[in-house]
Design a protein around this motif. Structure first.
Motif, PDB file in Angstrom:
ATOM      1  N   PHE A  18      58.508  43.688  23.906  1.00 45.44           N
ATOM      2  CA  PHE A  18      58.665  44.670  25.047  1.00 45.44           C
ATOM      3  C   PHE A  18      57.022  45.108  25.509  1.00 45.44           C
ATOM      4  O   PHE A  18      56.924  44.993  26.744  1.00 45.44           O
ATOM      5  N   PHE A  19      56.039  45.192  24.430  1.00 40.59           N
ATOM      6  CA  PHE A  19      54.678  45.292  24.872  1.00 40.59           C
ATOM      7  C   PHE A  19      53.984  44.310  25.450  1.00 40.59           C
ATOM      8  O   PHE A  19      53.119  44.673  26.419  1.00 40.59           O
ATOM      9  N   ALA A  20      54.419  43.175  25.348  1.00 40.82           N
ATOM     10  CA  ALA A  20      54.016  42.022  26.025  1.00 40.82           C
ATOM     11  C   ALA A  20      54.339  42.129  27.455  1.00 40.82           C
ATOM     12  O   ALA A  20      53.557  41.637  28.344  1.00 40.82           O
ATOM     13  N   ILE A  21      55.703  42.173  27.592  1.00 38.54           N
ATOM     14  CA  ILE A  21      56.230  42.236  29.005  1.00 38.54           C
ATOM     15  C   ILE A  21      55.712  43.478  29.933  1.00 38.54           C
ATOM     16  O   ILE A  21      55.076  43.174  30.944  1.00 38.54           O
ATOM     17  N   ALA A  22      55.267  44.534  29.387  1.00 37.46           N
ATOM     18  CA  ALA A  22      54.897  45.719  29.931  1.00 37.46           C
ATOM     19  C   ALA A  22      53.476  45.723  30.221  1.00 37.46           C
ATOM     20  O   ALA A  22      52.886  45.984  31.360  1.00 37.46           O
ATOM     21  N   THR A  23      52.758  44.837  29.472  1.00 34.94           N
ATOM     22  CA  THR A  23      51.158  44.624  29.501  1.00 34.94           C
ATOM     23  C   THR A  23      50.986  43.648  30.541  1.00 34.94           C
ATOM     24  O   THR A  23      50.234  43.720  31.894  1.00 34.94           O
ATOM     25  N   LEU A  24      51.986  42.643  30.895  1.00 34.70           N
ATOM     26  CA  LEU A  24      52.071  41.754  31.968  1.00 34.70           C
ATOM     27  C   LEU A  24      52.500  42.414  33.131  1.00 34.70           C
ATOM     28  O   LEU A  24      51.585  42.039  34.245  1.00 34.70           O
ATOM     29  N   ALA A  25      53.400  43.239  33.178  1.00 33.23           N
ATOM     30  CA  ALA A  25      53.729  43.940  34.559  1.00 33.23           C
ATOM     31  C   ALA A  25      52.384  44.901  34.787  1.00 33.23           C
ATOM     32  O   ALA A  25      52.014  44.775  36.059  1.00 33.23           O
ATOM     33  N   ILE A  26      51.857  45.773  33.976  1.00 38.56           N
ATOM     34  CA  ILE A  26      50.468  46.353  34.341  1.00 38.56           C
ATOM     35  C   ILE A  26      49.610  45.362  34.971  1.00 38.56           C
ATOM     36  O   ILE A  26      48.995  45.938  35.661  1.00 38.56           O
ATOM     37  N   GLY A  27      49.358  44.404  33.853  1.00 36.94           N
ATOM     38  CA  GLY A  27      48.361  43.477  34.621  1.00 36.94           C
ATOM     39  C   GLY A  27      48.484  43.049  35.868  1.00 36.94           C
ATOM     40  O   GLY A  27      47.672  42.836  36.968  1.00 36.94           O
ATOM     41  N   LEU A  28      49.600  42.604  36.431  1.00 33.56           N
ATOM     42  CA  LEU A  28      50.019  42.204  37.479  1.00 33.56           C
ATOM     43  C   LEU A  28      49.929  43.389  38.692  1.00 33.56           C
ATOM     44  O   LEU A  28      48.991  42.998  39.729  1.00 33.56           O
ATOM     45  N   HIS A  29      50.055  44.526  38.377  1.00 31.68           N
ATOM     46  CA  HIS A  29      49.826  45.684  39.215  1.00 31.68           C
ATOM     47  C   HIS A  29      48.400  45.682  39.448  1.00 31.68           C
ATOM     48  O   HIS A  29      48.037  45.993  40.678  1.00 31.68           O
ATOM     49  N   VAL A  30      47.570  45.759  38.297  1.00 31.15           N
ATOM     50  CA  VAL A  30      46.166  46.066  38.580  1.00 31.15           C
ATOM     51  C   VAL A  30      45.516  44.945  39.390  1.00 31.15           C
ATOM     52  O   VAL A  30      44.600  45.040  40.258  1.00 31.15           O
ATOM     53  N   ALA A  31      46.094  43.604  38.998  1.00 32.82           N
ATOM     54  CA  ALA A  31      45.340  42.517  39.689  1.00 32.82           C
ATOM     55  C   ALA A  31      45.840  42.499  41.158  1.00 32.82           C
ATOM     56  O   ALA A  31      44.702  42.312  42.061  1.00 32.82           O
ATOM     57  N   LEU A  32      46.890  42.652  41.602  1.00 36.58           N
ATOM     58  CA  LEU A  32      47.150  42.877  42.990  1.00 36.58           C
ATOM     59  C   LEU A  32      46.545  44.100  43.640  1.00 36.58           C
ATOM     60  O   LEU A  32      45.768  43.952  44.983  1.00 36.58           O
ATOM     61  N   LEU A  33      46.209  45.312  42.891  1.00 39.71           N
ATOM     62  CA  LEU A  33      45.619  46.481  43.787  1.00 39.71           C
ATOM     63  C   LEU A  33      44.203  45.976  43.697  1.00 39.71           C
ATOM     64  O   LEU A  33      43.458  46.148  44.929  1.00 39.71           O
ATOM     65  N   LEU A  34      43.579  45.115  42.710  1.00 42.47           N
ATOM     66  CA  LEU A  34      41.884  44.810  42.704  1.00 42.47           C
ATOM     67  C   LEU A  34      41.949  43.890  43.936  1.00 42.47           C
ATOM     68  O   LEU A  34      40.734  43.872  44.671  1.00 42.47           O
ATOM     69  N   GLY A  35      42.885  42.911  43.878  1.00 44.57           N
ATOM     70  CA  GLY A  35      42.523  41.869  45.010  1.00 44.57           C
ATOM     71  C   GLY A  35      42.903  42.253  46.423  1.00 44.57           C
ATOM     72  O   GLY A  35      42.001  42.008  47.300  1.00 44.57           O
ATOM     73  N   ASN A  36      43.570  43.220  46.730  1.00 39.35           N
ATOM     74  CA  ASN A  36      43.709  43.623  48.033  1.00 39.35           C
ATOM     75  C   ASN A  36      42.458  44.701  48.293  1.00 39.35           C
ATOM     76  O   ASN A  36      42.230  44.940  49.539  1.00 39.35           O
ATOM     77  N   ALA A  37      42.107  45.633  47.181  1.00 36.74           N
ATOM     78  CA  ALA A  37      41.031  46.175  47.641  1.00 36.74           C
ATOM     79  C   ALA A  37      39.758  45.624  47.988  1.00 36.74           C
ATOM     80  O   ALA A  37      39.052  45.804  48.759  1.00 36.74           O
ATOM     81  N   GLY A  38      39.725  44.376  47.204  1.00 34.96           N
ATOM     82  CA  GLY A  38      38.725  43.569  47.322  1.00 34.96           C
ATOM     83  C   GLY A  38      38.821  42.838  48.881  1.00 34.96           C
ATOM     84  O   GLY A  38      37.799  42.616  49.685  1.00 34.96           O
ATOM     85  N   ALA A  39      39.893  42.748  49.162  1.00 34.48           N
ATOM     86  CA  ALA A  39      40.053  42.116  50.511  1.00 34.48           C
ATOM     87  C   ALA A  39      39.889  43.110  51.785  1.00 34.48           C
ATOM     88  O   ALA A  39      39.502  42.490  52.907  1.00 34.48           O
ATOM     89  N   MET A  40      39.863  44.293  51.304  1.00 33.29           N
ATOM     90  CA  MET A  40      39.732  45.525  52.464  1.00 33.29           C
ATOM     91  C   MET A  40      38.324  45.923  52.624  1.00 33.29           C
ATOM     92  O   MET A  40      37.596  46.583  53.496  1.00 33.29           O
ATOM     93  N   VAL A  41      37.419  45.332  51.625  1.00 39.06           N
ATOM     94  CA  VAL A  41      35.851  45.647  51.670  1.00 39.06           C
ATOM     95  C   VAL A  41      35.324  45.169  52.778  1.00 39.06           C
ATOM     96  O   VAL A  41      34.341  45.832  53.470  1.00 39.06           O
ATOM     97  N   PRO A  42      35.278  43.969  53.513  1.00 34.78           N
ATOM     98  CA  PRO A  42      34.722  43.518  54.404  1.00 34.78           C
ATOM     99  C   PRO A  42      35.164  44.351  55.797  1.00 34.78           C
ATOM    100  O   PRO A  42      34.501  44.279  56.814  1.00 34.78           O
ATOM    101  N   VAL A  43      36.237  44.918  55.698  1.00 37.76           N
ATOM    102  CA  VAL A  43      36.990  45.694  56.994  1.00 37.76           C
ATOM    103  C   VAL A  43      36.494  47.028  57.059  1.00 37.76           C
ATOM    104  O   VAL A  43      37.040  47.932  56.697  1.00 37.76           O
ATOM    105  N   ARG A  44      35.099  47.077  57.644  1.00 37.26           N
ATOM    106  CA  ARG A  44      34.544  48.404  57.885  1.00 37.26           C
ATOM    107  C   ARG A  44      34.761  49.288  58.884  1.00 37.26           C
ATOM    108  O   ARG A  44      34.884  50.261  58.974  1.00 37.26           O
ATOM    109  N   SER A  45      35.600  48.333  60.139  1.00 35.38           N
ATOM    110  CA  SER A  45      36.126  49.089  61.154  1.00 35.38           C
ATOM    111  C   SER A  45      37.378  50.156  60.911  1.00 35.38           C
ATOM    112  O   SER A  45      37.643  50.989  61.640  1.00 35.38           O
TER     113      SER A  45
END
Length: 80
Positions: A18-45
């Motif tokens: 259960f904790f392994a699945i929960a950790t993977l789910a949280i990791g997926l959420h964090v990875a997507l948030l960080l990836g999308n935040a990084g993609a928005m950095v160059p968009v200053r307009s």
């Protein structure tokens, strides 16, 4: 499958799994948030509030992601 019908199967899941699945789910959420935040950095307009909205909306998990994750679970976790 309803939660009331599968409560015994949910209780049978090992705490470590259960904790392994929960950790993977949280990791997926964090990875997507960080990836999308990084993609928005160059968009200053785009203003900061709009960039935050894009990051959150782009990080939503859809049915496709859910199905891909559920397919990887062992058969012992539910009916296929």
């Amino acid at each position: 499958m309803k939660v009331s019908e599968s409560s015994e199967k949910l209780r049978a899941i090992d705490a470590g799994d259960f904790f392994a699945i929960a950790t993977l789910a949280i990791g997926l959420h964090v990875a997507l948030l960080l990836g999308n935040a990084g993609a928005m950095v160059p968009v200053r307009s785009v203003l900061v509030p709009e960039r935050k909205a894009v990051v959150l909306c782009a990080s939503q998990k859809t049915l496709g992601v859910a199905v891909a994750v559920i397919e990887l679970l062992p058969e012992s976790y539910g009916d296929h």
